[in-house]
Design a protein around this motif. Structure first.
Motif, PDB file in Angstrom:
ATOM      1  N   HIS A 113       0.828  -1.211   0.000  1.00 39.66           N
ATOM      2  CA  HIS A 113       0.000   0.000   0.000  1.00 39.66           C
ATOM      3  C   HIS A 113       0.861   1.259   0.000  1.00 39.66           C
ATOM      4  O   HIS A 113       0.702   2.135  -0.840  1.00 39.66           O
ATOM      5  N   VAL A 114       1.793   1.341   0.930  1.00 33.82           N
ATOM      6  CA  VAL A 114       2.593   2.569   0.996  1.00 33.82           C
ATOM      7  C   VAL A 114       3.504   2.701  -0.219  1.00 33.82           C
ATOM      8  O   VAL A 114       3.803   3.811  -0.658  1.00 33.82           O
ATOM      9  N   ALA A 115       3.916   1.563  -0.775  1.00 33.09           N
ATOM     10  CA  ALA A 115       4.744   1.631  -1.980  1.00 33.09           C
ATOM     11  C   ALA A 115       3.960   2.294  -3.104  1.00 33.09           C
ATOM     12  O   ALA A 115       4.430   3.219  -3.768  1.00 33.09           O
ATOM     13  N   HIS A 116       2.744   1.837  -3.293  1.00 35.36           N
ATOM     14  CA  HIS A 116       1.931   2.410  -4.355  1.00 35.36           C
ATOM     15  C   HIS A 116       1.592   3.863  -4.059  1.00 35.36           C
ATOM     16  O   HIS A 116       1.527   4.702  -4.943  1.00 35.36           O
ATOM     17  N   GLU A 117       1.424   4.141  -2.782  1.00 30.15           N
ATOM     18  CA  GLU A 117       1.119   5.511  -2.371  1.00 30.15           C
ATOM     19  C   GLU A 117       2.253   6.455  -2.778  1.00 30.15           C
ATOM     20  O   GLU A 117       2.033   7.542  -3.298  1.00 30.15           O
ATOM     21  N   ARG A 118       3.460   6.018  -2.532  1.00 33.02           N
ATOM     22  CA  ARG A 118       4.626   6.822  -2.911  1.00 33.02           C
ATOM     23  C   ARG A 118       4.639   7.078  -4.425  1.00 33.02           C
ATOM     24  O   ARG A 118       4.857   8.185  -4.886  1.00 33.02           O
ATOM     25  N   ILE A 119       4.361   6.040  -5.185  1.00 29.56           N
ATOM     26  CA  ILE A 119       4.390   6.170  -6.647  1.00 29.56           C
ATOM     27  C   ILE A 119       3.328   7.177  -7.098  1.00 29.56           C
ATOM     28  O   ILE A 119       3.602   8.111  -7.850  1.00 29.56           O
TER      29      ILE A 119
ATOM     30  N   ASP B 243      -4.721   6.475 -12.827  1.00 27.77           N
ATOM     31  CA  ASP B 243      -4.664   5.365 -11.895  1.00 27.77           C
ATOM     32  C   ASP B 243      -5.982   5.035 -11.229  1.00 27.77           C
ATOM     33  O   ASP B 243      -6.040   4.175 -10.376  1.00 27.77           O
ATOM     34  N   VAL B 244      -7.014   5.725 -11.627  1.00 33.56           N
ATOM     35  CA  VAL B 244      -8.308   5.453 -11.012  1.00 33.56           C
ATOM     36  C   VAL B 244      -8.991   4.329 -11.779  1.00 33.56           C
ATOM     37  O   VAL B 244      -9.174   4.417 -12.984  1.00 33.56           O
ATOM     38  N   GLY B 245      -9.321   3.282 -11.074  1.00 30.12           N
ATOM     39  CA  GLY B 245      -9.915   2.131 -11.725  1.00 30.12           C
ATOM     40  C   GLY B 245     -11.372   2.371 -12.081  1.00 30.12           C
ATOM     41  O   GLY B 245     -12.052   3.198 -11.466  1.00 30.12           O
ATOM     42  N   ALA B 246     -11.846   1.637 -13.075  1.00 28.30           N
ATOM     43  CA  ALA B 246     -13.231   1.788 -13.487  1.00 28.30           C
ATOM     44  C   ALA B 246     -14.153   1.475 -12.312  1.00 28.30           C
ATOM     45  O   ALA B 246     -13.908   0.542 -11.558  1.00 28.30           O
ATOM     46  N   GLY B 247     -15.173   2.274 -12.164  1.00 33.07           N
ATOM     47  CA  GLY B 247     -16.124   2.044 -11.082  1.00 33.07           C
ATOM     48  C   GLY B 247     -15.716   2.731  -9.788  1.00 33.07           C
ATOM     49  O   GLY B 247     -16.477   2.782  -8.840  1.00 33.07           O
ATOM     50  N   GLN B 248     -14.502   3.256  -9.756  1.00 32.63           N
ATOM     51  CA  GLN B 248     -13.988   3.852  -8.526  1.00 32.63           C
ATOM     52  C   GLN B 248     -14.011   5.372  -8.560  1.00 32.63           C
ATOM     53  O   GLN B 248     -13.661   6.017  -7.577  1.00 32.63           O
ATOM     54  N   GLU B 249     -14.390   5.908  -9.697  1.00 30.15           N
ATOM     55  CA  GLU B 249     -14.199   7.346  -9.922  1.00 30.15           C
ATOM     56  C   GLU B 249     -14.805   8.197  -8.821  1.00 30.15           C
ATOM     57  O   GLU B 249     -14.149   9.058  -8.234  1.00 30.15           O
TER      58      GLU B 249
ATOM     59  N   LEU C 238       4.963  -2.697  -9.643  1.00 31.60           N
ATOM     60  CA  LEU C 238       4.979  -1.917  -8.410  1.00 31.60           C
ATOM     61  C   LEU C 238       6.418  -1.690  -7.960  1.00 31.60           C
ATOM     62  O   LEU C 238       6.826  -0.573  -7.658  1.00 31.60           O
ATOM     63  N   ILE C 239       7.189  -2.752  -7.938  1.00 33.88           N
ATOM     64  CA  ILE C 239       8.568  -2.635  -7.456  1.00 33.88           C
ATOM     65  C   ILE C 239       9.381  -1.758  -8.406  1.00 33.88           C
ATOM     66  O   ILE C 239      10.141  -0.890  -7.977  1.00 33.88           O
ATOM     67  N   GLU C 240       9.183  -1.963  -9.680  1.00 32.31           N
ATOM     68  CA  GLU C 240       9.960  -1.156 -10.631  1.00 32.31           C
ATOM     69  C   GLU C 240       9.610   0.314 -10.510  1.00 32.31           C
ATOM     70  O   GLU C 240      10.474   1.185 -10.468  1.00 32.31           O
ATOM     71  N   ASN C 241       8.328   0.591 -10.438  1.00 31.78           N
ATOM     72  CA  ASN C 241       7.920   1.991 -10.320  1.00 31.78           C
ATOM     73  C   ASN C 241       8.338   2.585  -8.982  1.00 31.78           C
ATOM     74  O   ASN C 241       8.657   3.760  -8.894  1.00 31.78           O
ATOM     75  N   LEU C 242       8.345   1.753  -7.963  1.00 29.22           N
ATOM     76  CA  LEU C 242       8.761   2.248  -6.645  1.00 29.22           C
ATOM     77  C   LEU C 242      10.203   2.724  -6.696  1.00 29.22           C
ATOM     78  O   LEU C 242      10.535   3.811  -6.227  1.00 29.22           O
ATOM     79  N   PHE C 243      11.054   1.902  -7.307  1.00 25.88           N
ATOM     80  CA  PHE C 243      12.459   2.291  -7.302  1.00 25.88           C
ATOM     81  C   PHE C 243      12.761   3.367  -8.339  1.00 25.88           C
ATOM     82  O   PHE C 243      13.884   3.836  -8.443  1.00 25.88           O
ATOM     83  N   ALA C 244      11.751   3.751  -9.090  1.00 25.28           N
ATOM     84  CA  ALA C 244      11.926   4.887  -9.986  1.00 25.28           C
ATOM     85  C   ALA C 244      11.511   6.188  -9.300  1.00 25.28           C
ATOM     86  O   ALA C 244      11.657   7.260  -9.860  1.00 25.28           O
ATOM     87  N   THR C 245      10.986   6.118  -8.101  1.00 29.09           N
ATOM     88  CA  THR C 245      10.594   7.352  -7.411  1.00 29.09           C
ATOM     89  C   THR C 245      11.815   7.981  -6.751  1.00 29.09           C
ATOM     90  O   THR C 245      12.861   7.346  -6.631  1.00 29.09           O
ATOM     91  N   SER C 246      11.625   9.202  -6.300  1.00 28.26           N
ATOM     92  CA  SER C 246      12.768   9.889  -5.708  1.00 28.26           C
ATOM     93  C   SER C 246      13.063   9.355  -4.307  1.00 28.26           C
ATOM     94  O   SER C 246      14.149   9.528  -3.787  1.00 28.26           O
ATOM     95  N   MET C 247      12.081   8.740  -3.689  1.00 24.92           N
ATOM     96  CA  MET C 247      12.277   8.324  -2.311  1.00 24.92           C
ATOM     97  C   MET C 247      11.571   7.000  -2.069  1.00 24.92           C
ATOM     98  O   MET C 247      10.458   6.965  -1.546  1.00 24.92           O
ATOM     99  N   PRO C 248      12.189   5.897  -2.496  1.00 24.66           N
ATOM    100  CA  PRO C 248      11.466   4.622  -2.420  1.00 24.66           C
ATOM    101  C   PRO C 248      11.328   4.066  -1.007  1.00 24.66           C
ATOM    102  O   PRO C 248      10.656   3.058  -0.832  1.00 24.66           O
ATOM    103  N   TYR C 249      11.946   4.683  -0.026  1.00 20.47           N
ATOM    104  CA  TYR C 249      11.978   4.027   1.281  1.00 20.47           C
ATOM    105  C   TYR C 249      10.986   4.583   2.293  1.00 20.47           C
ATOM    106  O   TYR C 249      10.721   3.964   3.309  1.00 20.47           O
ATOM    107  N   VAL C 250      10.463   5.766   2.028  1.00 21.96           N
ATOM    108  CA  VAL C 250       9.554   6.380   2.996  1.00 21.96           C
ATOM    109  C   VAL C 250       8.323   6.904   2.262  1.00 21.96           C
ATOM    110  O   VAL C 250       8.438   7.525   1.218  1.00 21.96           O
ATOM    111  N   CYS C 251       7.147   6.663   2.800  1.00 19.47           N
ATOM    112  CA  CYS C 251       5.925   7.120   2.152  1.00 19.47           C
ATOM    113  C   CYS C 251       5.695   8.592   2.484  1.00 19.47           C
ATOM    114  O   CYS C 251       6.353   9.141   3.361  1.00 19.47           O
ATOM    115  N   PRO C 252       4.764   9.256   1.782  1.00 20.53           N
ATOM    116  CA  PRO C 252       4.561  10.694   2.024  1.00 20.53           C
ATOM    117  C   PRO C 252       4.224  11.038   3.469  1.00 20.53           C
ATOM    118  O   PRO C 252       4.367  12.173   3.887  1.00 20.53           O
TER     119      PRO C 252
END
Ligand code: ADP
Ligand code: MG
Length: 643
Positions: free
Chosen positions: A480-486, A551-557, A607-621
């Motif tokens: 969850h927090v990984a995706h949150e960071r992305i 990133d908003v899934g169908a039905g979730q808008e 998820l992992i690839e995108n996480l490590f492409a962020t500026s701060m993969p280790y701490v969530c916002p």
């Protein structure tokens, strides 16, 4: 000469006004309470400039005789109690006799009132606490009060008023509370000619629908309890409709809105293990308690109360919530040992339900609905957007970081077809422990097109954490927090560039919004648009969503937009001020995959690839860790393996 002297009344009133009248909303609250105490069945509230220039409250209640209208503005003038004993029997909302005195000491007030059977009514004008006019006037039965230029004589207080949107939000919230507490009364509220609320007298169900919508009504189940001199009636939300803010939690005690951490907690625990710690089920609960057993005299704004037997009411509400849940098959029924409502029962329940799985109980949409059958509004459904719509986007830096972390293992794999015939089989580079399954899967891989879990080296446990072998040991990622960071970083980029990445909806989604949501959407509109939401804000209660971020899934808008607003308010309450950060963080928090969402191999890899492409993969916002590492040496040590 003595230095101590009595304060003149006008000054004493101004000081008292500091307690009673904090903002325009306080005036609305006090005056509507007066109207309700006067037995009104119709109450109209009109404000201008969010109440800063004008607050006008008109009712069809009992009205006042001239004599009473004149003294009503004096301090401690009340018709509601006369003796000490009355204090223990308060059934009215007001009783201090302070409101009119306080309000009129910091504003210009004009009151018109007429009792049934009188031909002419009375007009009283008060300025700065001084009655400047009393005369006869033609007016409707009941009372109307216009409060102009609040705090005009106290510029220091005026300065403390917040933006119109904020002040208006407070007024709207207060009116919603009244509307829910008094379904038998017709209320209207308008601001600068915009009708913000209009609810006709009716049943509580009709009222909930009018204040919210059908969706809210469907999210609620009945709650009922009777105990020793205490009655509880109302509704609580089904667990999957819990929200991340307390905005939809209402507790009324003898018709008065109250807040009580203790009693909220009682309801919360009634859900057993069905709710996460930080989720707040909506509820609208009416408590009726013998007034002698309650002390409402605690706080000038009277939202906190003291009961003589809090633990009894706690137990009653907790049991009632639990019963509602089990009657609606939301919790497996279980007999409670007499008198035991505590932890042991919860523990027993947990033990009895080793297989319990939220996903089984509350199946979400099995497949993502196409736009044509998308529900009107994603509802408050907690179901996540399907992750992985986007292609992985490994960047040079991310690739480098991943190689450092994982070693070569998770670098993009050559497929068998791209290997020269005499090249060593990639599996031979792996150690013994993984080579057999890897080889096996290698062969089956081309058949099902699936990513090889072992080769990718990613495992999901408890639908919550992703494990992976690292060069130096083991990595655990909180999905969850990984995706949150992305999502957070994408959102910030999108807002900074003001180049919304929006996906168009085939059919615009019509959303009914509450006045508070409406006001907030208008306030945040620019940044929400930059984030990728394409909105057209129609009337006071309707918003059309034409596009949403990718990133908003169908039905979730609808649900995500609404939750974003909730979360934003929550951050605001926590004292945050950076609007973009708050919006980005809110969106990220709400649109991200949750603990409990199963992920496919490909989704985990993305998820992992995108996480490590962020500026701060280790701490969530919010500052929570995203990744935990366990070194091989630590594992060795624990297993008593000395190398
Ligand atoms: P309290 O509500 O605590 O009695 P207030 O200062 O709010 O004190 O009001 C003073 C008195 O004025 C009330 O007790 C009531 O008798 C009278 N009053 C105020 N507002 C109204 C109203 N809308 N209709 C009839 N009477 C009212
Ligand atoms: Mg009052």
């Amino acid at each position: 000469m003595s230095r101590i002297h009595k304060l003149p009344d006008s000054l004493a009133n101004k000081i008292a006004a500091g307690e009673v009248v904090q903002r325009p909303e306080s005036v609305v609250k006090e005056l509507v309470e007066n109207s309700l105490d006067a037995g009104a069945t119709e109450i109209a509230v009109v404000v201008k400039n969010a109440g800063k220039s004008l607050l006008y409250i008109a009712d069809n209640g009992s009205g006042m005789a001239e004599e009473d209208a004149r003294i009503a503005f004096e301090r401690h003038a009340t018709s509601k109690i006369t003796s000490d004993e009355d204090l223990d029997r308060i059934l009215t909302l007001g009783f201090r006799g302070e409101a009119l005195a306080a309000i009129s000491s910091v504003a210009q007030v004009e009151l018109k009132t007429r009792q049934e059977g009188e031909e002419l009514g009375t007009l009283v004008r008060v300025e700065n606490g001084v009655v400047v006019e009393v005369s006869k006037t033609a007016c409707d039965r009941g009372t109307s009060i216009a409060v102009k230029n609040l705090f005009f004589s106290v510029p220091a207080r005026r300065k403390f008023l917040k933006s119109n949107a904020t002040e208006l939000k407070h007024i709207v919230e207060t009116m919603q509370r009244f509307a829910l507490a008094y379904p038998e009364v017709t209320f209207t509220l308008s601001d600068d000619d915009t009708l913000l609320m209009s609810v006709k007298a009716g049943t509580i169900e009709e009222r909930i629908r009018a204040v919210y919508n059908d969706e809210m009504l469907n999210a609620l189940i009945a709650l009922e309890a009777d105990g020793d001199g205490v009655r509880a009636r109302g509704f609580i939300g089904k667990p999957n409709f819990a929200r991340k803010s307390k905005t939809d939690q209402y507790l009324f005690l003898n018709g008065r809105y109250i807040t009580s951490k203790l009693l909220s907690h009682a309801i919360f625990t009634g859900y057993e293990h069905l709710l996460d710690a930080q989720s707040y089920p909506p509820y609208i609960v009416f408590l009726e308690v013998d007034p002698e057993r309650v002390d409402v005299n605690v706080h000038p704004t009277k939202s906190e109360v003291k009961f003589d037997d809090e633990s009894m009411i706690y137990g009653l509400l907790q049991a009632a919530a639990r019963r509602s849940m089990s009657e609606h098959n939301l919790v497996p029924a279980m007999r409670m040992p007499q008198g035991d409502t505590g932890e042991s029962v919860i523990a027993a329940l947990r033990y009895a339900l080793p297989q319990y799985d939220r996903a089984e109980k509350f199946p979400g949409p099995p497949t993502r609905p196409g736009p044509a059958d998308a529900p009107g509004d994603g509802g408050a459904s907690a179901w996540p957007p399907a992750y992985g719509r986007e292609k992985p986007m490994p960047t040079g830096r991310a690739g480098e970081l991943m190689r450092q972390l994982f070693g070569e293992q998770s670098a993009p794999l050559p497929t068998p077809s791209t290997l020269p015939p005499d090249a060593p089989h990639p599996a031979s580079q792996l150690d013994l422990a993984t080579s057999t399954p890897a080889t096996f899967r290698q062969e089956t891989r081309s058949l099902d097109g699936d990513v090889d879990p072992v080769r990718a080296g990613l495992w999901q446990i408890h639908n919550k954490y992703i494990l992976s072998q690292l060069r130096s040991g083991l990595m655990i990622v909180d999905q969850h927090v990984a995706h949150e960071r992305i999502l957070y970083e994408q959102a910030v980029r999108s807002m900074q560039a003001a180049m919304p990445m929006s996906q168009q909806l085939l059919f615009p989604l019509e959303m009914k919004v509450t006045p508070a949501e409406y006001a907030l959407m208008r306030e945040l509109r620019n940044d929400i648009t930059a984030l990728g939401f394409e909105l057209s804000i129609e009337r006071g209660d309707t918003v059309f969503v034409h596009g949403v971020p990718h990133d908003v899934g169908a039905g979730q808008e609808g649900a995500i937009l609404r939750e974003l607003l909730d979360q934003y308010l929550e951050y605001q309450q926590m004292g945050m001020t950076d609007q973009r950060h708050m919006i980005a963080a809110s969106f990220a928090c709400r649109a991200s995959i949750k603990a409990g969402d199963p992920l496919s191999q490909e989704e985990m890899l993305n998820l992992i690839e995108n996480l490590f492409a962020t500026s701060m993969p280790y701490v969530c916002p919010h500052g929570r860790p995203i990744v935990i590492r366990i070194e091989l040496s630590e594992l060795d040590r624990r297993f008593g393996r000395t190398s």
